[in-house]
Enzyme design. Sequence first.
Site, short mmCIF file in Angstrom:
data_model
loop_
_atom_site.label_atom_id
_atom_site.label_comp_id
_atom_site.label_asym_id
_atom_site.label_seq_id
_atom_site.Cartn_x
_atom_site.Cartn_y
_atom_site.Cartn_z
N HIS C 53 -25.98 -16.09 -0.27
CA HIS C 53 -26.92 -16.36 0.80
C HIS C 53 -28.09 -17.21 0.33
O HIS C 53 -28.58 -18.08 1.04
CB HIS C 53 -27.43 -15.02 1.33
CG HIS C 53 -27.68 -15.02 2.79
ND1 HIS C 53 -26.69 -15.18 3.70
CD2 HIS C 53 -28.82 -14.88 3.49
CE1 HIS C 53 -27.20 -15.13 4.92
NE2 HIS C 53 -28.50 -14.95 4.81
N HIS C 99 -26.68 -15.21 11.67
CA HIS C 99 -27.15 -13.84 11.49
C HIS C 99 -26.01 -12.90 11.85
O HIS C 99 -26.18 -11.95 12.61
CB HIS C 99 -28.41 -13.58 12.34
CG HIS C 99 -29.53 -13.02 11.54
ND1 HIS C 99 -30.45 -12.15 12.03
CD2 HIS C 99 -29.86 -13.20 10.25
CE1 HIS C 99 -31.32 -11.83 11.09
NE2 HIS C 99 -30.97 -12.45 9.99
#
Lengths: 82, 82, 739, 222
Positions: C53, C99
């Site tokens: 990430h 998300h």
Amino acid sequence: MSRVRIYVTYKPSVFDPQGATILDTIQTALGHQEVSQVTVGKFFDLTLPAANLDASVKEIAEKLLVNVNMETYRYEVLEEAE
Amino acid sequence: MSRVRIYVTYKPSVFDPQGATILDTIQTALGHQEVSQVTVGKFFDLTLPAANLDASVKEIAEKLLVNVNMETYRYEVLEEAE
Amino acid sequence: MKQAMTPEEIKERKPYLDWSLSEKEYDYISQKLLHRLPNYTEVGLFSAMWSEHCSYKKSKPVLRLFPTKGERVIQGPGEGAGVVDIDDGQAVVFKAESHNHPTTVEPYQGAATGVGGILRDVFSMGARPVAILDSEHFGEIKADPVMRYKLAETVKGVGDYGNCMGIPNLGGETFFDACYQGNILLNAMCVGLMETKYLEQGNASGVGNSVMYVGADTGRDGIHGATFASADFSKEHETQRSAVQVGDPFMEKLLLEACLELIQNHREWIVGIQDMGAAGLVSSTAEMATEGGAGMELNLDLVPQREGGMSAYEIMLSESQERMVICVKAGHEADVKEIFDRYQLHCAVIGKIIDQPRYILHHDGQVVCDLPVTSLTSDVLEQPGEEKKPARLNQPAAKWEPVVKDAGAILRQLLAQPTLADKTYITRQYDSQVRTNTLVKPGSDSGVLRVRGSHKAIAMCADTASRYVYLDPEIGGQRSVVEAAANIVASGATPLAITDCLNYGDPNDPEIYWELHHSVMGIAKACEVLATPVVSGNVSLYNENDGQAIYPSPMIGMVGLIKNYDHTIPMKPQNLGDYVYLVGDLTDNFAGSELQKLLTGKISGALDQLDLAKLHRTMEQLLKAEQTGLVASCHDLSEGGLATAASEMLFGTGFGLKLQVPGPISQLFSEPAGSFLVTVAKEKAASFTKQVPQARLLGEVTNSHRLEITTDDQVLNQNMNDLEKIWKEAIPCLMKSKA
Amino acid sequence: MKFAVIVFPGSNCDIDMYEALHTVLGVEVDYVSYRAESLAGYDAVMLPGGFSYGDYLRAGAIARFAPIIPAVKKMAAAGKLVLGVCNGFQILTEIGLLPGALKQNESQQFVAETSTLLVANDQTPFTHKYQVNQRLAIPIAHGEGCYYADQTLLDELERKQQIVFRYVNNPNGSVNDIAGICNEEGNVLGMMPHPERAVEAILGSADGLGLFQSMVEKQVQA
Ligand SMILES: Nc1ncnc2c1ncn2[C@@H]1O[C@H](COP(=O)(O)OP(=O)(O)O)[C@@H](O)[C@H]1O
Ligand SMILES: [Mg+2]
């Protein structure tokens, strides 16, 4: 029949922007500096048969009323009747 | 210090679509036909000094927490401490 | 503060394995980067910073394939958001972010904080966010009440955040397929506008300058969000989920206004500004220091905290929302604080820039971390994955020939598929007009927004073509870009550039890495040919549930420019009697189409190669025709093909279409890439066909409110009121069902 | 004539209101901070839409304590024009300048769409450019727009012609389809729909112009 009240609140570590804003308003806008903490919750009053109360309430709360990711709950019986 | 819980609900004459929707979901989606009534409310837990409690709570509730046009409230003291 | 384990215990017991740091990485860090054993806090920081990430260690080698430069590109990938010149000293700033994991676990807050995060990325560049788009992928909702609940909550989350901020929603997409049943996708995109002179960057430098923290207090929210988002999402994780991040759009609104006031009025006070996203404070500060080639020393006791007793590790990794870091020039700390005070936001100096390239953290009177800055950021071990062509692609199924007995019945069924059906249930929960610049709301091919004070407008869309990417990652990747460009062109805008969200399964699976690599190749190639460089983007891997990966789902967010908004092209026919043209082709290849899914329940087959150069040429010609006032309306063909596109053009109007389409009727449901239906006033027909030579006249606009299409083997003749009812009621009806 | 657009923390239709007045109507208008304590020099006050204080607790509930509020009340008492749109309407009911209250929409969903309004009273300073029963296309965008009044109040509102706009297709469950009401004197109007979003045809509708023109003309006459 029983009348049950289920109280739902955020888990302690979950940020509650609404509670924070209300506390700030009470302290500054209303001038009640003496208030030191505000938590906000919801409650649900349900009428249902006394039999199997505990299991029913648990299921309804956990499947529907409570977001178990971030909320906790407890309940109490308000009154019992036939 | 006292911990006070203020319960806020719609006046009985005000229709609460949320309670109706929840009841419907409980009965049909969750299959709990035996539940016959649901009402929803909010509560606010405040920590504040025991002195003048009643006046303070009344002011905070009526000026801020409650819209007296459509809501009513009551409160109880959850615990008292020094 | 006591460290939870000594460095030796960590070496022995390897707790970092649970945080997704490998033994190889741990050894590399100890032996090659630090020449000592890292302590507990340091290992925690490494595991977050070296997660996919934050570090893109797996995807970086692939991302280098993207073309990122162009005449109009002011800022490409690497900063908060991409910046593209739109003339007159103005720029459009945009980026998309996934998300997916938070939204799968906690749809409302996951979606809300997804929107909040992408907004901060854009305003930290000095731009005012002017539009939000959202790409949502759900599992099938028909027989899954939990999925319906997730859809409702996701939409509410996206809506509540954007509505409260007062930023209009200009579009997106909503797609349904069983492959997302256990792992839904929520990609949020934000578009901002700025005066180029206010461009800000996320860097920190200048010995003695201060590091300031502004915004919400730090709590234990989302700790390990970054590593969590980089790990396979299985049942096991359901117990980890107390650390939900909660969005506070009101605070973000204040933060936005305060930051823009600072940047636009007092740019000289600051060096750089960055939002705290994944891996919170450590990621933002370490990246700023790396960017500025500086060292940094922070005192964590000065960080505003919401909860007592947080460890250094928790403070650094918290993903509490609505926070920013600013590097402030020495002497201006009080000035900056004054601005944030006025917005009633917390603001504190938490450290300073130092003269050695180190990253030093103090907590409770102790040094809890002392690392070379770059060890957390640029020294990450890149890990190109192993690749293997997925077995299913070696022998694609034979070409599927649909049997269309009753085209009308098929069209009615198609329009009721949730992927094709009316999305008003969703878009009606999003304010799309606030700030009064919206020329085209969601519901057309692109959202179009006027640039206030000018005659310009920008068009934007978000598109994914995951079924096609699944059947052929490279061609599917190309199709995703073509589809986005077609939407932009259909609205009358010249495509400028793209942002992307690369949503895939576990990259350690060689087949998935191959999908990633090849679809990026396809996207890159199409971007090159269509002249739409990639200016920002985001990668979301490990989208799996119990080992079941989603379709490879790269989302393309594209922005286009309309120089004169009087030439914005509507999707709906405007005049009775106008000619209707097909620009582009139909096809007899149904692999991956909505029709194939409807009739066979699955998708299969090989895709045809695209002639990108030809598609580009056609789009340029069409654009020219639009910009010279020759086009009355235009809609591109996407899911459901020509029959669906024609229906969509007629919904809500009183018009009908009477068309003659050569070929078998089944082709009305084929999904060619980059084809358009265009209506043109009769008196402009000659000029139009001269400008767009390959346009084929199909028929004209009628006032019967029927869709009548004659083909070689069948006639389709449908009452538009019936079709509209089916299309409109499909999603509300599914959402209400009790099953 | 000079307009004030009040900016609360969380207001977000302030710019829409400002632009409608400044750019489209070409009248004098200023943004005024919620921290200001005086509105001297202004002829009309606009409370714009948005989410003041995040609409935490109830929409408009916290804005009630803003320093500017006494000045707004003073303007109303002095007979100056006060317009509250959306969140502004919610605030006007919370501060008692307008009766009744706004609840969450019956659907429990935020609703954004273009609604059709009927002008119910064309005798107010806000609506004299319209005709009774005229239909207007005006956007709405709200989550708490369900107007509530008990029967007694409702009867009174009807009797005193305080209902200014009604919805043709009630989008939120408001009693008697109420979209906007004024006070007894007629100089304070609150409405959930956004007339300031309907002042330019290229944005979909210019039907809201008449409201602002009514205000301006009224002032010129006065
Ligand atoms: N989740 C969403 N949020 C906002 N707009 C959406 C969403 N889903 C669909 N839309 C809008 O609905 C319309 C139809 O979407 P879609 O069928 O994907 O269009 P296209 O095929 O032209 O890409 C578009 O205007 C799109 O922006
Ligand atoms: Mg399209």
